[in-house]
Each structure stands twice: as structure tokens, then as C-alpha cells.
Motif scaffolding. Structure first.
Motif, mmCIF file in Angstrom:
data_model
loop_
_atom_site.group_PDB
_atom_site.id
_atom_site.type_symbol
_atom_site.label_atom_id
_atom_site.label_comp_id
_atom_site.label_asym_id
_atom_site.label_seq_id
_atom_site.Cartn_x
_atom_site.Cartn_y
_atom_site.Cartn_z
ATOM 1 N N ILE A 251 30.353 80.419 66.757
ATOM 2 C CA ILE A 251 30.679 79.699 65.514
ATOM 3 C C ILE A 251 31.831 80.396 64.789
ATOM 4 N N GLY A 252 31.752 81.733 64.687
ATOM 5 C CA GLY A 252 32.803 82.472 63.994
ATOM 6 C C GLY A 252 34.130 82.410 64.720
ATOM 7 N N GLU A 253 34.104 82.492 66.053
ATOM 8 C CA GLU A 253 35.330 82.522 66.846
ATOM 9 C C GLU A 253 36.043 81.174 66.803
ATOM 10 N N TYR A 254 35.269 80.089 66.753
ATOM 11 C CA TYR A 254 35.864 78.744 66.790
ATOM 12 C C TYR A 254 35.559 77.974 65.498
ATOM 13 N N ALA A 255 35.542 78.689 64.379
ATOM 14 C CA ALA A 255 35.207 78.061 63.090
ATOM 15 C C ALA A 255 36.152 76.926 62.738
ATOM 16 N N GLU A 256 37.440 77.068 63.153
ATOM 17 C CA GLU A 256 38.408 76.021 62.800
ATOM 18 C C GLU A 256 38.163 74.728 63.567
ATOM 19 N N ARG A 257 37.381 74.774 64.651
ATOM 20 C CA ARG A 257 37.103 73.572 65.445
ATOM 21 C C ARG A 257 35.730 72.983 65.127
ATOM 22 N N ILE A 258 34.955 73.680 64.308
ATOM 23 C CA ILE A 258 33.618 73.190 63.949
ATOM 24 C C ILE A 258 33.668 72.782 62.474
ATOM 25 N N ASP A 259 33.482 71.496 62.219
ATOM 26 C CA ASP A 259 33.657 70.975 60.860
ATOM 27 C C ASP A 259 32.718 71.648 59.863
ATOM 28 N N ASN A 260 31.479 71.879 60.259
ATOM 29 C CA ASN A 260 30.495 72.426 59.311
ATOM 30 C C ASN A 260 30.138 73.868 59.659
ATOM 31 N N ALA A 261 31.124 74.656 60.105
ATOM 32 C CA ALA A 261 30.856 76.036 60.521
ATOM 33 C C ALA A 261 30.205 76.840 59.404
ATOM 34 N N ASP A 262 30.713 76.653 58.160
ATOM 35 C CA ASP A 262 30.152 77.421 57.040
ATOM 36 C C ASP A 262 28.692 77.066 56.797
ATOM 37 N N GLU A 263 28.341 75.767 56.977
ATOM 38 C CA GLU A 263 26.953 75.335 56.773
ATOM 39 C C GLU A 263 26.038 75.932 57.849
ATOM 40 N N LEU A 264 26.553 75.958 59.081
ATOM 41 C CA LEU A 264 25.758 76.516 60.177
ATOM 42 C C LEU A 264 25.477 78.003 59.935
ATOM 43 N N LEU A 265 26.515 78.718 59.494
ATOM 44 C CA LEU A 265 26.320 80.145 59.211
ATOM 45 C C LEU A 265 25.376 80.339 58.028
ATOM 46 N N ASP A 266 25.450 79.428 57.080
ATOM 47 C CA ASP A 266 24.615 79.538 55.891
ATOM 48 C C ASP A 266 23.130 79.447 56.245
ATOM 49 N N THR A 267 22.804 78.660 57.274
ATOM 50 C CA THR A 267 21.391 78.542 57.681
ATOM 51 C C THR A 267 20.860 79.897 58.178
ATOM 52 N N PHE A 268 21.730 80.681 58.828
ATOM 53 C CA PHE A 268 21.315 82.011 59.292
ATOM 54 C C PHE A 268 21.222 82.998 58.131
ATOM 55 N N LEU A 269 22.079 82.812 57.120
ATOM 56 C CA LEU A 269 22.120 83.756 56.004
ATOM 57 C C LEU A 269 20.830 83.731 55.181
ATOM 58 N N GLU A 270 20.096 82.621 55.245
ATOM 59 C CA GLU A 270 18.853 82.515 54.468
ATOM 60 C C GLU A 270 17.846 83.593 54.870
ATOM 61 N N THR A 271 17.926 84.011 56.146
ATOM 62 C CA THR A 271 16.965 85.023 56.633
ATOM 63 C C THR A 271 17.701 86.304 57.031
ATOM 64 N N PHE A 272 18.833 86.567 56.368
ATOM 65 C CA PHE A 272 19.690 87.696 56.759
ATOM 66 C C PHE A 272 18.925 89.023 56.807
ATOM 67 N N GLU A 273 18.134 89.298 55.776
ATOM 68 C CA GLU A 273 17.485 90.602 55.658
ATOM 69 C C GLU A 273 16.400 90.802 56.719
ATOM 70 N N GLU A 274 15.846 89.712 57.249
ATOM 71 C CA GLU A 274 14.791 89.834 58.267
ATOM 72 C C GLU A 274 15.354 89.855 59.692
ATOM 73 N N GLU A 275 16.642 89.570 59.834
ATOM 74 C CA GLU A 275 17.215 89.453 61.176
ATOM 75 C C GLU A 275 17.373 90.827 61.852
ATOM 76 N N ASP A 276 17.491 90.789 63.181
ATOM 77 C CA ASP A 276 17.756 91.985 63.978
ATOM 78 C C ASP A 276 19.153 92.533 63.627
ATOM 79 N N PRO A 277 19.367 93.868 63.705
ATOM 80 C CA PRO A 277 20.687 94.423 63.369
ATOM 81 C C PRO A 277 21.850 93.786 64.136
ATOM 82 N N ALA A 278 21.628 93.425 65.401
ATOM 83 C CA ALA A 278 22.705 92.803 66.187
ATOM 84 C C ALA A 278 23.109 91.465 65.583
ATOM 85 N N VAL A 279 22.107 90.709 65.100
ATOM 86 C CA VAL A 279 22.383 89.413 64.471
ATOM 87 C C VAL A 279 23.099 89.628 63.134
#
Length: 921
Positions: free
Chosen positions: A470-498
Motif C-alpha cells: 500500500i505504501g509503495e504504490y499509494a499513488e495507484r490506490i485511490d483510498n490508500a490513506d483509508e486502508l492504512l487508517d484501518t491498521f492504525l486503529e490497532t497500532f499499539e497492539e500490533e507486532d513490531p514488524a507491522v
């Protein structure tokens, strides 16, 4: 009629006689065995010894029957004698004095008319690892090596190797090695094979080439190859694999004699023959010409026996596959047309299937890719989750390996994603990320399909891969920011690699579309730098924050820059290591894919003989220590000078200098005025430190540890006059006594100057060393130019000799006791060659070491080794870590063997490097 009531105390036995339950007339099992061992009936005696052996086998202690069993040795019954000898071998070490009582029987049996008893006596004496027994073994062994019966001779040959392990000097003095060489010419092939086996074991133990295969010996080995047992053939083939032919003609001649072994029923013989042929093919390849045709013919001959091994039991298949894995890396042409035999069968164990997949990937080509993809697609529908994942991963690796087949591989992966099987989808996303990295801007049309399966991703690696896409091809994905935002909701619980990928992907998204993602990037940076306790995440967050706030264009170059194209080098070995492992085919090394020294610990003498008595010579087992050069941003706890300008990153308290009294003393003619020199190395180039070139080194002066710094103002227009220094937490707990560095006069552009920073050991600055890991010598340093405000970071490798204290000398008896108490596995070995003449002059070495607080203990000559001398030293750091050192010198040789012993295992490599540095400089 009412029941009668017994009288109290009316029965004499009613009270006070319960002791009968605690006494018995039986004497116990050992007593019964002792009686049976003294029985006059031979069968009873044999059965009794068998019972003793059975008890010994299951772990019972029957050592109290030692003398009783020993008395049974005086018999003409071979069965009973074998059992008694077996018992003796097991308990001889714990009862060495009593074992000597059996010596006369051994010597007598060694002259028995029956060759079986003669061989049994010699074998048993060789197996009893008691020094005093070896004195009596030499004469019987000498006779047995020249015995008229080949069974006795072959037993005696193996006994020489056992004796060498106990007392190498004795074997050389009595000329047993020469007798073994003579036995290679024996008329009996079993004797030849055992002689070769014994010489090979001695060569491995001593590290010397005692085999010495000449042209005549070579012919005798090849002649014996056809007649000896299968294990004898393995020994001979292993010896041949170490022989270097004079030219390609000789190599071809030997291969011709070895090739029939490829059809042998024993898989060990087959693999040993393959090893010989592969080794000699290298010699033939170097000569070119007609040898090229011979190599092609040999390549064809090697395939069938390797394929045949895959029809064996699963365990043998696994061993064969691990070896084939090496062979196809070295010479893929051998099995390039046999890929089908590596297709998995439904009843193969999982460990066999996994190995077959590895080999399939190594053999896949554009000719067979369609077959392989059909097969891998089928595997992806299996029930074993690990196997399915490996199969999906294999499809991706095929795509990375074969550019023309990449599109077909992606098509198969998309079909698998449509199955909606959770772990298949996740593994597919992971490998598609690798395909995107291998072929950028070519297959991005499938991103929409991947995004449709976003909700199925719950594993850290799959999430991280999807976020990267998503990050590498953000300019080709219309809702890239929205997709990333879904992951950010659980940022603190995610694995360090994520979390790391989310941070990077969000910054990429911001750089490509700053208007819509400014709030999101601010939120992520806050989470990374303020809420997280992961140092990697915090450091990356700070770096991105600084980049974005100071120079967004530079941030684009760093974050959005072109990335190196990846290749499929998974499980691929370095050429040098591969050559070593090819020479170790059919051994454990070829299964572990590691050289022998990585997992075999050799035994050595554990107690230094400081009185001049015999001591076993050290083995040359080099230990290499690699410095870690990774540098991270310096961090600490509040207070002090704020080098990062981010608040709360200074040192909380000023450390006090370690108080040390006393001088070095003029022990070896080296006075107190001697100051060890710091070895200066460049640690920070001018382009990374605001135009100032920095060199650094460590030394000890008058019991104070100093960091020496040389500055050269190459490109700074502002004169350098005042600096502030801070050290990150480190494995040695070092920190500066004062943080300010004043350069007087100031350094104008084009001028240079130096400064020394006193260091002290501070417990608060100690970074714990992970268990089993070597301590890092790297000291991470931050310096701030107070005039320009520039902060620059670098790492300098600490020299442990700068930390040796003046109280490191030990009494000789204390040294010996400490040496004994340290386990062998806590030793480090190494050999230093090409030393300057002063470093092989023992008197000069002692003097130099004394000036560096490395204290001389004793020196002695090595018995039976003319010109060799061993010297012992001790040293102790100011933090209390003790190290013992042994150096072995040989007259006329500019080299030395180094051995370090310490209870502080993690710091042993640093002490070894310190000793080597003192000898080299």
C-alpha cells in the motif's frame, strides 16, 4: 451371649513387637549376586554377570561388586570373559586402582593361543581410559600389530587410535604410527581398512596430516577397496577424498576405480563415492581440454545412484536430500533432467517433503516450470499447513528466479487467493510483495485483488507485506490513506514488524499526497515516538520526524528512493562454505549445512602444568570474532547536555571517575613512565560531521581509561572550539567523567588538534549482554559542536586492554585452581601468524604485557616438542572480570597459539582480541 472383651496387656506379642515388620532375613539383591558370582557352577556365574551387566545397562550402580566381578576374569570361557571385560570398561574410571589388579590377566590373555581372546584383551585395554593401564598396554599392542592373525591386527590398529587419544606422545615414541603405515600394505583388506580408519581419526585429533598418501599407498588403497567390508570402503573412500591428485589423468584413473562403488547397496558407500568423484572433478575442471568431456560423462553417471537413494526409507531419503541440496548448488547439471523424482508423494513424511521442495526450486527452469507450477498448485491444497505455506512460497520464489515465468506464477497465486483459505491468502500476499520488489512497476494490476482480501490478514508478516505494498504504490490506490487508517486503529497492539511498516508506509503516503495525510502522519509519529517503548520504532520515528521537519526533498530521496532489486538467494550458501561442505558429504556437516567446527567441540588438556610436567598440546582451533558496526542514535535518561534537541535525552548524573591507586611498577624494566599507545581509527568522515574529520582510540594512562580524539577541520568555516560528548549505554558501562571538550586553540579550517576524554565505569550505563551472545565492543558516541549546533553520531570499537586493572596478578596456585574450575567450553582458541619479531620474543612480550596490566604467571617448555614453550598470564578489568591466558611459542616461527579462559563467556572474545592486538602492535 455378649462377646468377650480381650484383656488389656494380656498378650505378650500385642504391644512393642511391631519391629518384626522392619527386619528381614534377606540380605538384598547385591548380596545374592555376590553369592552367585562366587559360585563354582559356571552357568550360575555367567548368569550372575549377565544380571550385573543388565543392572548396569539400566543405570543401577553395581560398582560395589567390582572385586567380585573381577575375580571371574580368571576363566577360559570366552562368553564370561567378554562380559567381565565389558563391566571393567564401564567402571575402570571410577575404580582405577582396582582395575590394575586385572592387568596381569590382560597381559596373559594377550598371549593366549586363541586369536579371539588375544584381540579381546587388546581391545579392552585400549578402551580402559586409565593412564596407568597404558603403560602395560604398549608391549601387548606392539605384538598384536604384528600378530599372525588378521583379526588381531585389525583390532590392534583401532586400538592405536584409542591410545593416541589418551597419550599421543607415547604412540609417537613407540613408533605405532609407522606400524600403522606399514599395515596399509597388509594382505588382508580389513586390516588395511582399519589402519586407514585409525590414521584418519588420529589426523582429525591432532590436526596433522599423518595419512601421507603416496603413489604406492594409493594403489594399495584402491586394491583393498574391492575386497573389504562396506564400512571399510567408507573409510578408504573418505581418505581418498582428502587426497589431491597430481593432475587430471591421475584423477580420472582414481575415479574409474571408484565409480563401481556408485552401484553399492549401502547408501553410505554411495555417498562417499560421490564425494570422491565431486572432489576430483574440481581438479579435472581446472585442466580443461579433454577433461570437459570426461566431466560430462561423469555428470551423467552420478544422477542414477542419487535418484536410487530416494527409494530408500524416509530417514535415508532425508539424509540423501540434504546432501543432494549441496550437490545441486555446486553442479546443478547433474540432476537438471531429474526434477520429477523430487515431486512429493502423498505418504512422504513432512521433513522429506520440505527438503524436496527446496531442491525443486533449485532445479526449476523455463523448460520445466509448467510441470512444477501444476505440482506446486496441487501441494497448495494439501492438509498440512506448513507444507502448504512452503508450497505457496515456492511459487513466489520460482517467479523471482525466472523472469519469463513470473506472469504464470502470479496467475497461479491469484487462483490460490480466490480459494479464500486464510493461510493460503496470507502466504500469497507475502510472496507477491517479493515479486513486486523483484519486478517493480510491472504487475501492479493485481493490487486491487489483494486489497479485497485485506480483512483476511491477521498474521504479522502478511500484514507487514500488505502495508508495504500500500505504501509503495499509494499513488495507484485511490483510498490508500483509508486502508492504512484501518491498521492504525490497532497500532499499539500490533507486532513490531507491522508497526515499523505502518510508520514507513504512512510517511511514503504523506510524501506522495501531503494534503490528505498530514493529520495521519502526525498521529503515527506521535504514537511511534511518545507511546512506544520499542527503541527501533522510536529511532525510526525520530529520524522521519527530523527529515520531514528540516528537508522534505531530502526525505523523498531517502524514503522514496530506488530500492535494490532482490534475488532468490534463500538458503543459498557462500561459495567457500559450499566447497567445504562438498568435502564433508556423507557426514553430519552435510546435514546441518555447517562446517564441523561450528558444532563439534574438541577435547583438550584442562589444567596447565606450571611445574614442567607433560601437558597435551593445544589444538589449533581458530575462533573468529566479528565486530558489530551498526550505529543507532545515542539515548539515555534526562539531564546533562541535550544532544538531540528533543528533550529528555541526556545523562541524568555525572559519573565519578574510578579511583585507582598505584603504578605499574618497574617489574620487567618497564617504568611507570611507559604509556600504552592508542590505536587510532577514523570513526567519522568530514561529510557526516559538519566538515570535521574525527579519529578515535582507547588507552589507559596512570590507571585512567581515556578516549583519545583527533580532530581535523576540513570544511567548517566556524572554528571548532567547544564540543559536548555523550556515550550510549554499552556492554562495558563506560561514560565520560566530563561532557565538555575544549579545544584550545580553536580549530580553524585547515587545522587539526586533539583531546582526551576520561572515562569511568558507571553501572547505570551498562547495557546487558543477551545470554549466549558475545559482548559488543562498539561504543556509540554522540558529539555536538556547540558553535554550529551540529550533532553527529559514530561508533568506536573499544580496546579491552585499556580496561585491565593493576590488581590482575594471581598467585601460581590460585591461577591453577581457577584454570581447573573453568569448564572447557568456556575456552577460546586462536592462532596468530606473521607476528613482528618482538612479539615472539617471550621476554619482550612479558614486558609489554606487564605495562598493559597483563601479568606473567609462569613459563615452561613443552615436553617432547623441541623449541616449544608455553607462557601463562592473568588479567582483571577494573569492573572485576578475570581472564586467564595461555600463549604457545615455537622457536624460529613468527606465530603463536592463544587460549583464553574465563567465567565471563560473553566478554571472552574481547579479551582474545585485546591479547591479539597487543601482540600485533
Amino acid at each position: 451371649m455378649p462377646p468377650s472383651i480381650p484383656k488389656v496387656g494380656g498378650n505378650k506379642d500385642a504391644g512393642g513387637s511391631d519391629s518384626r515388620f522392619f527386619t528381614t532375613q534377606k540380605k538384598g539383591e547385591m548380596h545374592e549376586l555376590r553369592l552367585e558370582l562366587h559360585s563354582t557352577d559356571r552357568n550360575t556365574k555367567v548368569d550372575a554377570v549377565k544380571k550385573v551387566i543388565a543392572s548396569m545397562t539400566v543405570g543401577k550402580d553395581v560398582s560395589m561388586l567390582f572385586t567380585d566381578v573381577l575375580n571371574c576374569v580368571q576363566t577360559g570361557n570366552i562368553e564370561l570373559k567378554k562380559l567381565v571385560y565389558l563391566y571393567l570398561i564401564n567402571y575402570a574410571k571410577s575404580q582405577p586402582e582396582l582395575t590394575l589388579l586385572a592387568v596381569n590377566t590382560f597381559v596373559k590373555d594377550a598371549n593366549d593361543p586363541n586369536p579371539l581372546i588375544r584381540a579381546l584383551a587388546v581391545r579392552t585395554m585400549g578402551c580402559i581410559r586409565v593412564d596407568r593401564i597404558t603403560e602395560y598396554l604398549c608391549e601387548p599392542l606392539s605384538r598384536a600389530l604384528r600378530d599372525e592373525d588378521p583379526y588381531v591386527r585389525k583390532t590392534a590398529a583401532v586400538c592405536v587410535a584409542k591410545l593416541y587419544d589418551i597419550n599421543a606422545e607415547l604412540v609417537q615414541e613407540r613408533g605405532f604410527l609407522e606400524v600403522l603405515h606399514d599395515l596399509i600394505s597388509d594382505s588382508n583388506p580389513s586390516v588395511v581398512a582399519n589402519s586407514v580408519a585409525a590414521l584418519s581419526e588420529i589426523a582429525e585429533t591432532s590436526g596433522q596430516d599423518v595419512m601421507k598418501i603416496s603413489a604406492s599407498v594409493l594403489q594399495k588403497l584402491l586394491a583393498a577397496l574391492n575386497e573389504c567390508t562396506e564400512w571399510g570402503q567408507v573409510f578408504i573412500l573418505d581418505s581418498l577424498s582428502k587426497y589431491v591428485p597430481a593432475d587430471s589423468r591421475e584423477a580420472e584413473g582414481i575415479i574409474e576405480r571408484v565409480t563401481p562403488r556408485l552401484q553399492h547397496a549401502n547408501s553410505a558407500v554411495v555417498m562417499s563415492a560421490v564425494k570422491v568423484i565431486l572432489s576430483y572433478m574440481e581438479v579435472m575442471a581446472g585442466s580443461g581440454g579433454a577433461s570437459a568431456d570426461s566431466i560430462r560423462n561423469l555428470t551423467r553417471k552420478l544422477a542414477p545412484p542419487l535418484v536410487t537413494l530416494l527409494n530408500s526409507e524416509p530417514e535415508i531419503q532425508y539424509v540423501a536430500l540434504r546432501n543432494i541440496n549441496l550437490i545441486v548448488q555446486k553442479r546443478p547439471s547433474i540432476l537438471e533432467n531429474e526434477i520429477k523424482v523430487f515431486f512429493c508423494k502423498y505418504n512422504d513424511p513432512i521433513y522429506v517433503k520440505m527438503e524436496k521442495l527446496e531442491i525443486i526450486i533449485k532445479l526449476v527452469s523455463e523448460r520445466n516450470i509448467d510441470q512444477v507450477l501444476l505440482e506446486l498448485k496441487e501441494y497448495a491444497t494439501e492438509v498440512d499447513v506448513d507444507f502448504v505455506r512452503k508450497s505457496v512460497s515456492a511459487i513466489g520464489r520460482c517467479a523471482v528466479k525466472l523472469e519469463r515465468a513470473a506472469e504464470r506464477c502470479i496467475g497461479v497465486l491469484l487462483e490460490l487467493i480466490q480459494t479464500k483459505v486464510n493461510y493460503v491468502v496470507q502466504e500469497s500476499v507475502i510472496v507477491i510483495k517479493d515479486i513486486f520488489r523483484r519486478y517493480p512497476n510491472r504487475y501492479e494490476s493485481i493490487i486491487a485483488t489483494l486489497c479485497d482480501n485485506l480483512e483476511d490478514l491477521d498474521e504479522p508478516q502478511a500484514k507487514a507485506s500488505m502495508i508495504w505494498i500500500i505504501g509503495e504504490y499509494a499513488e495507484r490506490i485511490d483510498n490508500a490513506d483509508e486502508l492504512l487508517d484501518t491498521f492504525l486503529e490497532t497500532f499499539e497492539e500490533e507486532d513490531p514488524a507491522v508497526q515499523l511498516q505502518l510508520l514507513t508506509a504512512t510517511v511514503k503516503c504523506f510524501l506522495k499526497n501531503p494534503e490528505d495525510t498530514q493529520d495521519m502522519v502526525q498521529r503515527v509519529l506521535d504514537l511511534a515516538t511518545e507511546e512506544s517503548d520499542n527503541p527501533d520504532l522510536r529511532d525510526r520515528g525520530f529520524i522521519y520526524w527530523r527529515l520531514l521537519s528540516t528537508d522534505p526533498e531530502a526525505a523523498k530521496l531517502v524514503v522514496l528512493g530506488d530500492k535494490p532489486v532482490i534475488e532468490d538467494d534463500t538458503y543459498k550458501l557462500e561459495p567457500h562454505l559450499l566447497n567445504v561442505l562438498i568435502g564433508q558429504i556423507a557426514t553430519l556437516s552435510s546435514i546441518y549445512h555447517k562446517p564441523p567446527e561450528a558444532f563439534v567441540v574438541r577435547a583438550r588438556s584442562t589444567v596447565p602444568d606450571l611445574s614442567g610436567a607433560v601437558d597435551e598440546e593445544d589444538e589449533e582451533d581458530e575462533e573468529e570474532y566479528e565486530d558489530e558496526n551498526d550505529v543507532a542514535a545515542a539515548g539515555g535518561a534526562g539531564g546533562g547536555v541535550d544532544l538531540l534537541d528533543m528533550g529528555g535525552m541526556g545523562i541524568s548524573e555525572q559519573p565519578k571517575a574510578a579511583a585507582a591507586a598505584g603504578g605499574l611498577g618497574d617489574v620487567f624494566g618497564v617504568g611507570d613512565s611507559y604509556e600504552p599507545k592508542a590505536v587510532m581509527t577514523q570513526v567519522c568522515a568530514a561529510d557526516k560531521s559538519g566538515g570535521v574529520n574525527i579519529m578515535a582510540g582507547f588507552r589507559q594512562v596512570q590507571n585512567t581509561i581515556k578516549l583519545e580524539l583527533n580532530f581535523e577541520n576540513i570544511g567548517s568555516a566556524i572554528p571548532v572550539s567547544s564540543l559536548a560528548i555523550q556515550l550510549n549505554k554499552n556492554a562495558l558501562g563506560l561514560s565520560p567523567v566530563k561532557q565538555q571538550i575544549v579545544l584550545n586553540p580553536p580549530l580553524a579550517q585547515g587545522s587539526s588538534g586533539s583531546a582526551a576524554v576520561d572515562l569511568a565505569v558507571t553501572p547505570a550505563m551498562l547495557a546487558p549482554v543477551p545470554d549466549g551472545q558475545p559482548a559488543s565492543p562498539q561504543i556509540q558516541i554522540a558529539i555536538k559542536n556547540m558553535a554550529s549546533g551540529a550533532v553527529f553520531y559514530f561508533a568506536a570499537a573499544f580496546a579491552l586492554e585499556a580496561m585491565f586493572g593493576a590488581d590482575g596478578a594471581l598467585e601460581r596456585t590460585a591461577f591453577i585452581e581457577q584454570w581447573k574450575s573453568i569448564e572447557d567450553r568456556k575456552e577460546l582458541f586462536g592462532t596468530l601468524s606473521d607476528l613482528p619479531p618482538a612479539s615472539v620474543n617471550i621476554e619482550q612480550v612479558i614486558a609489554k604485557f606487564a605495562a598493559n596490566h597483563v601479568f606473567f604467571i609462569a613459563r615452561r617448555p613443552v615436553p617432547n616438542a623441541e623449541g616449544q614453550e608455553v607462557v601463562y598470564f592473568s588479567m582483571k578489568t577494573v569492573s572485576g572480570m578475570e581472564f586467564l591466558c595461555e600463549l604457545t611459542f615455537k622457536a624460529g616461527v613468527n606465530a603463536t597459539k592463544v587460549c583464553i579462559k574465563t567465567q565471563n563467556v560473553s566478554y571472552g572474545p574481547l579479551a582474545k582480541v585485546a591479547i591479539e592486538s597487543l601482540l600485533r602492535n
